[in-house]
Design a protein around this motif. Structure first.
Motif, PDB file in Angstrom:
ATOM      1  N   SER A 235       7.683   3.406   6.885  1.00  0.00           N
ATOM      2  CA  SER A 235       8.147   2.442   7.871  1.00  0.00           C
ATOM      3  C   SER A 235       7.213   1.239   7.942  1.00  0.00           C
ATOM      4  O   SER A 235       5.996   1.375   7.808  1.00  0.00           O
ATOM      5  CB  SER A 235       8.213   3.114   9.242  1.00  0.00           C
ATOM      6  N   ARG A 236       7.796   0.080   8.197  1.00  0.00           N
ATOM      7  CA  ARG A 236       6.980  -1.120   8.381  1.00  0.00           C
ATOM      8  C   ARG A 236       6.191  -1.053   9.679  1.00  0.00           C
ATOM      9  O   ARG A 236       5.277  -1.838   9.881  1.00  0.00           O
ATOM     10  CB  ARG A 236       7.869  -2.361   8.352  1.00  0.00           C
ATOM     11  N   ALA A 237       6.506  -0.119  10.555  1.00  0.00           N
ATOM     12  CA  ALA A 237       5.733   0.061  11.785  1.00  0.00           C
ATOM     13  C   ALA A 237       4.303   0.486  11.467  1.00  0.00           C
ATOM     14  O   ALA A 237       3.395   0.272  12.262  1.00  0.00           O
ATOM     15  CB  ALA A 237       6.400   1.103  12.677  1.00  0.00           C
TER      16      ALA A 237
ATOM     17  N   ILE B  17      -1.238  -0.969  11.991  1.00  0.00           N
ATOM     18  CA  ILE B  17      -2.642  -0.634  11.726  1.00  0.00           C
ATOM     19  C   ILE B  17      -3.427  -1.901  11.397  1.00  0.00           C
ATOM     20  O   ILE B  17      -4.635  -1.951  11.599  1.00  0.00           O
ATOM     21  CB  ILE B  17      -2.743   0.405  10.593  1.00  0.00           C
ATOM     22  N   TRP B  18      -2.735  -2.957  10.928  1.00  0.00           N
ATOM     23  CA  TRP B  18      -3.415  -4.233  10.660  1.00  0.00           C
ATOM     24  C   TRP B  18      -4.108  -4.754  11.915  1.00  0.00           C
ATOM     25  O   TRP B  18      -5.135  -5.414  11.827  1.00  0.00           O
ATOM     26  CB  TRP B  18      -2.431  -5.279  10.163  1.00  0.00           C
ATOM     27  N   LEU B  19      -3.550  -4.466  13.083  1.00  0.00           N
ATOM     28  CA  LEU B  19      -4.139  -4.933  14.338  1.00  0.00           C
ATOM     29  C   LEU B  19      -5.365  -4.120  14.737  1.00  0.00           C
ATOM     30  O   LEU B  19      -6.277  -4.635  15.380  1.00  0.00           O
ATOM     31  CB  LEU B  19      -3.104  -4.874  15.459  1.00  0.00           C
ATOM     32  N   ILE B  20      -5.397  -2.864  14.358  1.00  0.00           N
ATOM     33  CA  ILE B  20      -6.458  -1.957  14.772  1.00  0.00           C
ATOM     34  C   ILE B  20      -7.573  -1.873  13.730  1.00  0.00           C
ATOM     35  O   ILE B  20      -8.747  -2.013  14.057  1.00  0.00           O
ATOM     36  CB  ILE B  20      -5.885  -0.547  15.039  1.00  0.00           C
ATOM     37  N   ALA B  21      -7.193  -1.644  12.492  1.00  0.00           N
ATOM     38  CA  ALA B  21      -8.174  -1.429  11.422  1.00  0.00           C
ATOM     39  C   ALA B  21      -7.706  -2.113  10.138  1.00  0.00           C
ATOM     40  O   ALA B  21      -7.206  -1.461   9.228  1.00  0.00           O
ATOM     41  CB  ALA B  21      -8.364   0.058  11.189  1.00  0.00           C
ATOM     42  N   PRO B  22      -7.865  -3.418  10.060  1.00  0.00           N
ATOM     43  CA  PRO B  22      -7.342  -4.131   8.890  1.00  0.00           C
ATOM     44  C   PRO B  22      -8.008  -3.733   7.573  1.00  0.00           C
ATOM     45  O   PRO B  22      -7.350  -3.731   6.540  1.00  0.00           O
ATOM     46  CB  PRO B  22      -7.599  -5.598   9.208  1.00  0.00           C
ATOM     47  N   TYR B  23      -9.279  -3.377   7.595  1.00  0.00           N
ATOM     48  CA  TYR B  23      -9.947  -3.011   6.346  1.00  0.00           C
ATOM     49  C   TYR B  23      -9.434  -1.686   5.800  1.00  0.00           C
ATOM     50  O   TYR B  23      -9.390  -1.484   4.592  1.00  0.00           O
ATOM     51  CB  TYR B  23     -11.463  -2.963   6.532  1.00  0.00           C
ATOM     52  N   ILE B  24      -9.042  -0.797   6.677  1.00  0.00           N
ATOM     53  CA  ILE B  24      -8.450   0.470   6.235  1.00  0.00           C
ATOM     54  C   ILE B  24      -7.052   0.223   5.680  1.00  0.00           C
ATOM     55  O   ILE B  24      -6.665   0.792   4.659  1.00  0.00           O
ATOM     56  CB  ILE B  24      -8.410   1.483   7.402  1.00  0.00           C
TER      57      ILE B  24
ATOM     58  N   THR C  30       3.111  -4.843   3.061  1.00  0.00           N
ATOM     59  CA  THR C  30       4.350  -4.410   3.704  1.00  0.00           C
ATOM     60  C   THR C  30       5.414  -4.059   2.671  1.00  0.00           C
ATOM     61  O   THR C  30       6.117  -3.057   2.806  1.00  0.00           O
ATOM     62  CB  THR C  30       4.871  -5.516   4.641  1.00  0.00           C
ATOM     63  N   ARG C  31       5.531  -4.862   1.622  1.00  0.00           N
ATOM     64  CA  ARG C  31       6.506  -4.566   0.568  1.00  0.00           C
ATOM     65  C   ARG C  31       6.144  -3.272  -0.154  1.00  0.00           C
ATOM     66  O   ARG C  31       7.022  -2.517  -0.577  1.00  0.00           O
ATOM     67  CB  ARG C  31       6.588  -5.729  -0.417  1.00  0.00           C
ATOM     68  N   CYS C  32       4.859  -2.996  -0.292  1.00  0.00           N
ATOM     69  CA  CYS C  32       4.420  -1.752  -0.920  1.00  0.00           C
ATOM     70  C   CYS C  32       4.794  -0.545  -0.051  1.00  0.00           C
ATOM     71  O   CYS C  32       5.218   0.483  -0.563  1.00  0.00           O
ATOM     72  CB  CYS C  32       2.918  -1.807  -1.158  1.00  0.00           C
ATOM     73  N   LEU C  33       4.640  -0.686   1.254  1.00  0.00           N
ATOM     74  CA  LEU C  33       5.070   0.390   2.164  1.00  0.00           C
ATOM     75  C   LEU C  33       6.572   0.616   2.055  1.00  0.00           C
ATOM     76  O   LEU C  33       7.033   1.752   2.067  1.00  0.00           O
ATOM     77  CB  LEU C  33       4.685   0.051   3.603  1.00  0.00           C
ATOM     78  N   ASN C  34       7.328  -0.468   1.938  1.00  0.00           N
ATOM     79  CA  ASN C  34       8.781  -0.343   1.757  1.00  0.00           C
ATOM     80  C   ASN C  34       9.105   0.396   0.464  1.00  0.00           C
ATOM     81  O   ASN C  34       9.998   1.240   0.423  1.00  0.00           O
ATOM     82  CB  ASN C  34       9.444  -1.721   1.708  1.00  0.00           C
ATOM     83  N   TYR C  35       8.413   0.060  -0.600  1.00  0.00           N
ATOM     84  CA  TYR C  35       8.664   0.646  -1.914  1.00  0.00           C
ATOM     85  C   TYR C  35       8.445   2.155  -1.889  1.00  0.00           C
ATOM     86  O   TYR C  35       9.182   2.901  -2.512  1.00  0.00           O
ATOM     87  CB  TYR C  35       7.755  -0.007  -2.952  1.00  0.00           C
ATOM     88  N   TYR C  36       7.431   2.599  -1.185  1.00  0.00           N
ATOM     89  CA  TYR C  36       7.127   4.020  -1.141  1.00  0.00           C
ATOM     90  C   TYR C  36       7.837   4.761  -0.009  1.00  0.00           C
ATOM     91  O   TYR C  36       7.594   5.927   0.218  1.00  0.00           O
ATOM     92  CB  TYR C  36       5.612   4.236  -1.071  1.00  0.00           C
ATOM     93  N   GLY C  37       8.713   4.077   0.713  1.00  0.00           N
ATOM     94  CA  GLY C  37       9.565   4.737   1.693  1.00  0.00           C
ATOM     95  C   GLY C  37       8.954   4.919   3.066  1.00  0.00           C
ATOM     96  O   GLY C  37       9.438   5.721   3.855  1.00  0.00           O
TER      97      GLY C  37
END
Length: 107
Positions: free
Chosen positions: A77-79, A83-90, A68-75
Motif C-alpha cells: 500500500s502507498r500508505a 514512514i517518510w514523515l517519521i523515519a525517512p532514512y529507513i 512509491t512506485r516500487c511499493l506499488n510494484y511489489y504490491g
C-alpha cells in the motif's frame, strides 16, 4: 549496462510526479545511486543556500516518487509512504528488501 542506467535515471525524472506507476528494485537503485552521487557533488558547491528549495526538489522528489512506485510494484500500500514523515532514512532502504506479495487465489 550504462544505457540501462541512464534510461532509468531519465525515466525517474520524467515520472517524478507519477506515484501510481511501477518501478522495480533495479530502477529504484539506479535513481538512488545517481541521487547520492549528485548530492555528494552538491556538497562541494559554494553558495548552496541560494538554491536550497530547488535542490531539495531535485534530490528528493524523484526518490520519493520512485519509492512509491516500487511499493506499488511489489504490491504494498502507498500508505506505507507515511514512514517518510517519521523515519525517512529507513524508508530509503525499505524497497530494496521487499518481495513481491503473492496474489490471492481466485475462485
Amino acid at each position: 549496462m550504462l544505457s540501462f542506467y541512464l534510461q532509468n535515471i531519465k525515466m525517474g525524472y520524467i515520472k517524478a510526479f507519477d506515484c501510481y506507476g511501477h518501478d522495480s528494485k533495479w530502477q529504484y537503485l539506479c535513481i538512488m545511486t545517481f541521487q547520492i552521487v549528485w548530492f555528494l557533488f552538491y556538497l562541494w558547491l559554494p553558495y548552496k543556500s541560494d538554491f536550497a528549495l530547488l535542490i531539495f526538489l531535485f534530490f528528493f522528489l524523484p526518490v520519493i516518487s520512485s519509492n512509491t512506485r516500487c511499493l506499488n510494484y511489489y504490491g504494498y500500500s502507498r500508505a506505507l509512504c507515511l514512514i517518510w514523515l517519521i523515519a525517512p532514512y529507513i524508508m530509503l532502504f525499505i524497497p530494496l528488501f521487499l518481495r513481491k506479495r503473492p496474489v490471492g487465489k481466485e475462485g
